[in-house]
Design a protein around this motif. Structure first.
Motif, PDB file in Angstrom:
ATOM      1  N   PHE A   1       0.928  -1.071  -0.119  1.00 45.79           N
ATOM      2  CA  PHE A   1       0.001   0.017  -0.085  1.00 45.79           C
ATOM      3  C   PHE A   1       0.901   1.224  -0.147  1.00 45.79           C
ATOM      4  O   PHE A   1       1.784   1.370   0.765  1.00 45.79           O
ATOM      5  N   ILE A   2       0.673   2.122  -0.797  1.00 45.39           N
ATOM      6  CA  ILE A   2       1.125   3.471  -1.020  1.00 45.39           C
ATOM      7  C   ILE A   2       0.456   4.757  -0.700  1.00 45.39           C
ATOM      8  O   ILE A   2      -0.386   4.905  -1.563  1.00 45.39           O
ATOM      9  N   PHE A   3       1.099   5.413   0.411  1.00 44.32           N
ATOM     10  CA  PHE A   3       0.558   6.898   0.828  1.00 44.32           C
ATOM     11  C   PHE A   3       1.322   7.851   0.109  1.00 44.32           C
ATOM     12  O   PHE A   3       2.538   7.782   0.219  1.00 44.32           O
ATOM     13  N   PHE A   4       0.163   8.520  -0.138  1.00 45.91           N
ATOM     14  CA  PHE A   4       1.036  10.212  -0.711  1.00 45.91           C
ATOM     15  C   PHE A   4       1.020  10.829   0.384  1.00 45.91           C
ATOM     16  O   PHE A   4       0.024  11.361   1.161  1.00 45.91           O
ATOM     17  N   ALA A   5       2.164  11.702   0.503  1.00 45.36           N
ATOM     18  CA  ALA A   5       2.331  12.626   1.502  1.00 45.36           C
ATOM     19  C   ALA A   5       2.868  14.057   1.104  1.00 45.36           C
ATOM     20  O   ALA A   5       3.559  13.987   0.245  1.00 45.36           O
ATOM     21  N   ASP A   6       2.140  15.076   1.662  1.00 44.72           N
ATOM     22  CA  ASP A   6       2.670  16.351   1.169  1.00 44.72           C
ATOM     23  C   ASP A   6       3.648  16.745   2.195  1.00 44.72           C
ATOM     24  O   ASP A   6       4.025  16.041   3.335  1.00 44.72           O
ATOM     25  N   GLN A   7       4.665  17.918   1.998  1.00 47.67           N
ATOM     26  CA  GLN A   7       5.586  18.008   2.880  1.00 47.67           C
ATOM     27  C   GLN A   7       5.252  18.914   4.133  1.00 47.67           C
ATOM     28  O   GLN A   7       6.149  19.290   4.977  1.00 47.67           O
ATOM     29  N   ASP A   8       3.889  19.476   4.302  1.00 51.20           N
ATOM     30  CA  ASP A   8       3.598  20.297   5.225  1.00 51.20           C
ATOM     31  C   ASP A   8       2.321  20.002   6.062  1.00 51.20           C
ATOM     32  O   ASP A   8       1.798  20.960   6.792  1.00 51.20           O
ATOM     33  N   ASP A   9       1.672  18.695   6.095  1.00 46.06           N
ATOM     34  CA  ASP A   9       0.657  18.451   6.821  1.00 46.06           C
ATOM     35  C   ASP A   9       1.261  17.767   8.216  1.00 46.06           C
ATOM     36  O   ASP A   9       2.123  17.388   8.379  1.00 46.06           O
ATOM     37  N   ILE A  10      -0.001  17.162   8.838  1.00 44.99           N
ATOM     38  CA  ILE A  10       0.145  16.545   9.888  1.00 44.99           C
ATOM     39  C   ILE A  10      -0.926  15.342  10.070  1.00 44.99           C
ATOM     40  O   ILE A  10      -2.089  15.629   9.784  1.00 44.99           O
TER      41      ILE A  10
END
Length: 321
Positions: A88-97
């Motif tokens: 499973f691959i999650f996409f992450a932004d650099q500035d969220d929590i």
């Protein structure tokens, strides 16, 4: 055997908030297998901060790689996804929590329901700093927050992305299936959102699992009034829908889906022609395609842009003569 989890992140000048995001990934109640970060030639010390964080906690499976040249947001994310090895691959932004149970809930649902190819969640928003974009006021307005799981069927409305990329988790095997249909620069969230609907595998879980930070530097969809940018936007939409059409023809051959995609392509061609030629009469047949606009405001805005551009061209010609 327990499923493996990858997180992919595309970074660029993210030093201000990235440590908070990394913390919320590291402290998840269900541990991550790997975190793959591709940096798009940041001009600040993002890379050094991330590497220092990895070293501090001796994080096995975590890495950051700097691109040889700037790829742009969509292509950089695609590169990161392509490197992921998790189930499973999650996409992450650099500035969220992220909420600390994000993996536990989303992977748990996908393990239970193999028909889910792409799973999205709801989100909370919070703002940081000044000059926060006005569009942020509408974020999360459709959140149900009832912990229900809903399938997102392909419709003229749903084809336009209805989730943030940072809310998404995709199956690795589905990503491998759709890789041949990606094109350079196609935003990763729109890419998987559309193709998952074409595959009858797009789902939304109605509980906020991230805190999405909005600030003046967000990559966003501001209104596009510049005619060249508007044309490029529509050409990219058309190209994405052509890719969806090819995927459907190669797989399900679902006629209902093909009809929706073809209508979108036709409307985009007409809109591009109107903008390029300045011929407002294209607005008449476009009235019959109003269901295939992301926003009804564009029905009025695009003829105005085309007319304005035509007047400017005439004025330039008269001046030169």
């Amino acid at each position: 055997m327990q499923s493996t989890i990858s997180v992919v992140m595309a970074t660029y000048n993210g030093k201000e908030y990235i440590i908070e995001q990394l913390e919320s990934i590291r402290l998840q109640t269900r541990p991550v297998t790997e975190v793959i970060i591709c940096d798009d030639c940041s001009k600040d010390n993002t890379v050094e901060l991330v590497q220092s964080y990895i070293d501090k906690y001796n994080l096995s499976g975590w890495s950051i790689e700097v691109n040889e040249k700037n790829l742009g947001y969509g292509s950089n994310f695609y590169k990161a996804i392509s490197k992921a090895t998790g189930d499973f691959i999650f996409f992450a932004d650099q500035d969220d929590i992220w909420m600390l149970n994000k993996f536990e809930i989303m992977v748990g649902l996908m393990e239970q329901k193999p028909e889910i190819k792409l799973l999205c969640s709801e989100y909370e928003i919070f703002s940081t700093g000044e000059k926060v974009p006005e569009y942020a006021k509408n974020y999360g307005k459709d959140n149900l927050r009832d912990k229900s799981l809903k399938k997102i069927n392909l419709t003229p409305h749903n084809i336009f992305i209805g989730s943030l990329g940072c809310d998404m988790c995709i199956r690795k095997d589905f990503f491998e299936e759709i890789k041949p249909y990606w094109f350079d620069g196609w935003a990763q969230d729109e890419y998987v959102w559309k193709l998952a609907q074409c595959a009858e595998g797009c789902y939304m879980y109605h509980e906020p699992l991230i805190k999405h930070r909005v600030h003046a530097s967000n990559v966003s969809m501001h209104k596009i009034h510049n005619i060249d940018k508007r044309i490029q936007f529509l050409e990219d939409l058309e190209r994405g829908n052509e890719a969806c059409k090819k995927y459907i023809l190669d797989t399900s051959k679902n006629q209902k889906h093909l009809k929706i995609i073809n209508k979108n392509i036709k409307s985009e061609k007409l809109r591009i022609q109107m903008l390029k030629t300045g011929k407002i009469h294209y607005a008449i047949p476009l009235l019959f395609y109003n269901r295939y606009y992301h926003s009804r405001k564009s029905l009025l805005m695009e003829p105005w842009i085309a007319l304005k551009n035509k007047r400017q061209m005439k004025s330039t010609q008269n001046t030169s003569n």
